[in-house]
Design a protein around this motif. Structure first.
Motif, short mmCIF file in Angstrom:
data_model
loop_
_atom_site.label_atom_id
_atom_site.label_comp_id
_atom_site.label_asym_id
_atom_site.label_seq_id
_atom_site.Cartn_x
_atom_site.Cartn_y
_atom_site.Cartn_z
N GLU A 45 37.34 28.44 39.04
CA GLU A 45 37.23 30.34 39.51
C GLU A 45 38.68 30.61 39.99
N ASN A 46 38.73 32.02 39.77
CA ASN A 46 40.18 32.35 40.15
C ASN A 46 39.51 33.05 41.60
N LEU A 55 40.59 41.94 41.33
CA LEU A 55 41.25 42.78 40.01
C LEU A 55 39.87 43.26 38.80
N ARG A 56 38.89 43.06 38.48
CA ARG A 56 38.53 43.36 38.16
C ARG A 56 37.86 44.63 38.28
N GLU A 108 38.91 39.48 29.25
CA GLU A 108 38.01 38.31 29.88
C GLU A 108 39.10 37.19 30.41
N ASN A 109 40.40 36.92 30.38
CA ASN A 109 41.07 36.41 31.12
C ASN A 109 43.12 37.18 30.89
N ASN A 165 47.77 35.56 28.48
CA ASN A 165 47.88 36.31 27.98
C ASN A 165 47.40 36.75 27.06
N PRO A 166 46.52 37.87 28.52
CA PRO A 166 45.62 39.06 27.97
C PRO A 166 46.60 39.70 27.04
#
Length: 607
Positions: free
Chosen positions: A34-35, A41-42, A54-55, A59-60
């Motif tokens: 869990e970040n 951020l979301r 999603e991540n 490397n989004p």
């Protein structure tokens, strides 16, 4: 014989030890941890109506960016374990005009070292919760619409190395706590509503490489804030209300010095001593006195001393190696200059402007110039726009002795080789003079046009504009316009006036001439974007200028130019009225015809 102890307690103890050991082991590669920053951020991106991958720390891949917009998210995952996930360290979201506020959840990202929200549509004040981001090294909020003061809570950001706050509506005093940011290398605060003075403790910022402060309100003040800035390469203090003699230590690495639009005084020669590496020196619109040094420093590429009325003497012997603009002074032109040029320039120096003898010139009162372009003759064969394609570099002027006019330019972007003449091959709709708008003269500082030898009277001035460089709504070109030393436009935006890019718009103004000289001044005021689509894209841009005696202009108005969406709406309204009128005529005719047929049938029924 005693019975053995029950196995259950030992089993529980063993399980507890295994669990504790597992908690100390690193999480398996690829497992989901869990970040702690993910939820914040979301929420921030949701409130901005932007899509977050999603991540975001892996490397989004973002949706395609609009022109001149970008998103960059970086994370620190080196301490990844079962209890702490990746932490966001860089959040850079720029060029989104629909990003209009800073969500409070953003200040939960306490590991941020870089926060760049420049060139968006941010408004409102800066939250005091900025104090949570104590690890920030880069904080850029330039080119927005923020207001209010810079909060005192910002004083906790002592790790800052780069602070950009220019082109906002922020007011209040220049914060003294900035002097405590001793790691600061790049400070840019101008084009706002800040009040001086610049705190004297700014001399403590010994790591500075770039210092750009300007457009300060309040009373005049001294320049005692300067310090031993050995790494300084760019120093701009345009329009800071500085007064008195400019004194400072020697800066061994300084290449760019801008002191324009202050009230500085003292011998001009002392300004040259501050750096042996100086390439650009802008000292215009001050009260420096004396004469220029007999030799220009070999490193100096451009010198601006315009509008220093106490400057006199001649030009340095090696002045041909340096671009020099000295209009508005009492510096005499070189003997090599043609006598007509010398006479015309005397009309523009501070001592002789009101004594200019009109009989020396033959100006009929009609003036037209194709700014940045070649000679252009309008289809009516009556208006000839003079050639104005001379490269003026970073500080020069050009004299047209045939038609008695002068164009003067000062300005250079310290971070790019910005051009002074621009052009386009794209179509310019809404005008029958489209070719006139396809070239333009531009400046990152000031442009002056002077028409010399006019008879006293009233004149109509028409300025032609089209934004042919910035083609994205993330860019904004803003500048001021003065005519006869009176401001007629502040924060003029060609895009807004024309209703889009590559569209024509004109500004007209009526002014009186009493001393035979008409002066038109277009200049940058620190506002607008700096770097869209590239560095150095800011300041005034003008396509053409035309001047008529006012009575003639009333009798023979110039060809109309459709200048805005309002005109388009007006044409739509007119077309609608015409269509309704035609429809009304058709309906009325039909009613009359049917009535006539009915009467005929009643009076003359068929047998």
């Amino acid at each position: 014989m005693a019975s053995p102890p029950p196995a259950a307690p030992f089993a529980l103890l063993l399980l507890l030890l295994v669990a504790l050991a597992a908690a100390q082991l690193p999480a398996p590669r690829g497992s989901q941890v869990e970040n702690p920053d993910d939820a914040s951020l979301r929420k921030v991106f949701e409130q901005w109506n932007l899509t977050l991958p999603e991540n975001p720390c892996g490397n989004p891949v973002f949706e395609p960016f609009p022109a001149n917009a970008s998103i960059d998210i970086r994370c620190n995952c080196s301490d990844l374990n079962a209890s702490v996930g990746c932490r966001v360290t860089h959040l850079n979201v720029t060029g989104y005009r629909n990003v209009t506020f800073i969500p409070e959840r953003l200040f939960n990202l306490t590991e941020l070292v870089s926060l760049d929200l420049s060139n968006n549509g941010l408004s409102g004040s800066i939250s005091p919760n900025i104090a949570n981001l104590t690890k920030l090294e880069l904080w850029h909020l330039n080119n927005n619409q923020l207001n209010g003061n810079i909060p005192n809570e910002s004083s906790r950001l002592r790790n800052l190395q780069s602070l950009w706050m220019f082109d906002n509506n922020i007011d209040g005093p220049v914060p003294e706590f900035i002097a405590n940011f001793t790691n600061l290398k790049d400070l840019r605060i101008y084009g706002m509503k800040l009040q001086g003075p610049i705190p004297n403790k700014f001399s403590n910022l010994t790591n500075l490489t770039h210092l750009m402060i300007g457009d300060l309100g309040g009373d005049d003040r001294s320049s005692n804030f300067t310090g031993v800035w050995e790494n300084l390469s760019v120093l701009s203090m345009r329009n800071c209300g500085l007064t008195g003699e400019f004194r400072s230590p020697i800066w061994p690495n300084l290449t760019y010095l801008d002191l324009r639009s202050n009230n500085l005084s003292g011998p001009i020669e002392q300004v040259f001593r501050y750096s042996r590496t100086l390439q650009y020196l802008y000292a215009g619109e001050n009260n420096f006195s004396g004469s220029l040094p007999p030799q220009m420093p070999p490193s100096l590429l451009a010198l601006d001393v315009t509008y220093n009325p106490l400057l006199n003497g001649g030009l340095p012997k090696n002045s041909s190696n340096t671009m020099i603009n000295y209009i508005g002074t009492s510096i005499a032109a070189n003997e090599s200059n043609h006598s007509e040029v010398f006479s015309l320039l005397n009309c523009l120096n501070m001592k002789d402007m009101k004594e200019c003898n009109r009989k020396d010139f033959t100006n009929p009162g009609h003036f037209a110039v194709n700014c940045g372009g070649k000679e252009f003759t309008f289809s009516d064969q009556q208006t000839v726009f003079n050639d104005d394609s001379t490269d003026l570099g970073a500080a020069r002027f050009h004299v047209n002795t045939i038609n008695s006019w002068v164009v003067s330019h000062v300005g250079a972007d310290p971070f790019s080789n910005s051009t002074g003449i621009v052009s386009t091959n794209k179509n310019i709709p809404g005008t029958d003079m489209a070719d006139l708008y396809k070239t333009a003269r531009t400046s990152t500082g000031s442009l002056w046009y002077y028409v010399v030898g006019l008879a006293s009277g009233t004149y109509k001035i028409e300025l032609f504009f089209a934004e042919i460089v910035i083609e994205s709504e993330s860019g904004r070109r803003l500048f001021n316009i003065d005519i006869q030393d009176r401001n007629i436009r502040t924060d003029f935006n060609i895009f807004d006036a024309a209703g889009g890019f590559n569209k024509a718009t004109n500004v007209t103004h009526v002014a009186n001439v009493t001393d035979s000289v008409l002066k038109i001044h277009l200049y940058w005021n620190g506002r607008g974007t700096c770097c869209v689509p590239r560095n150095g894209t800011y300041g005034p841009l003008v396509s053409a200028i035309r001047v008529f005696p006012y009575t003639e202009a009333q009798a023979s108005p110039p060809p109309a130019v459709h200048t805005s969406r309002r005109n388009e709406k007006r044409r739509g309204v007119v077309a609608g009225i015409v269509a309704l009128s035609i429809a009304a005529v058709v309906v009325s005719s039909s009613v009359v015809y049917l009535w006539w047929k009915w009467v005929s049938l009643v009076k003359h029924p068929k047998a």
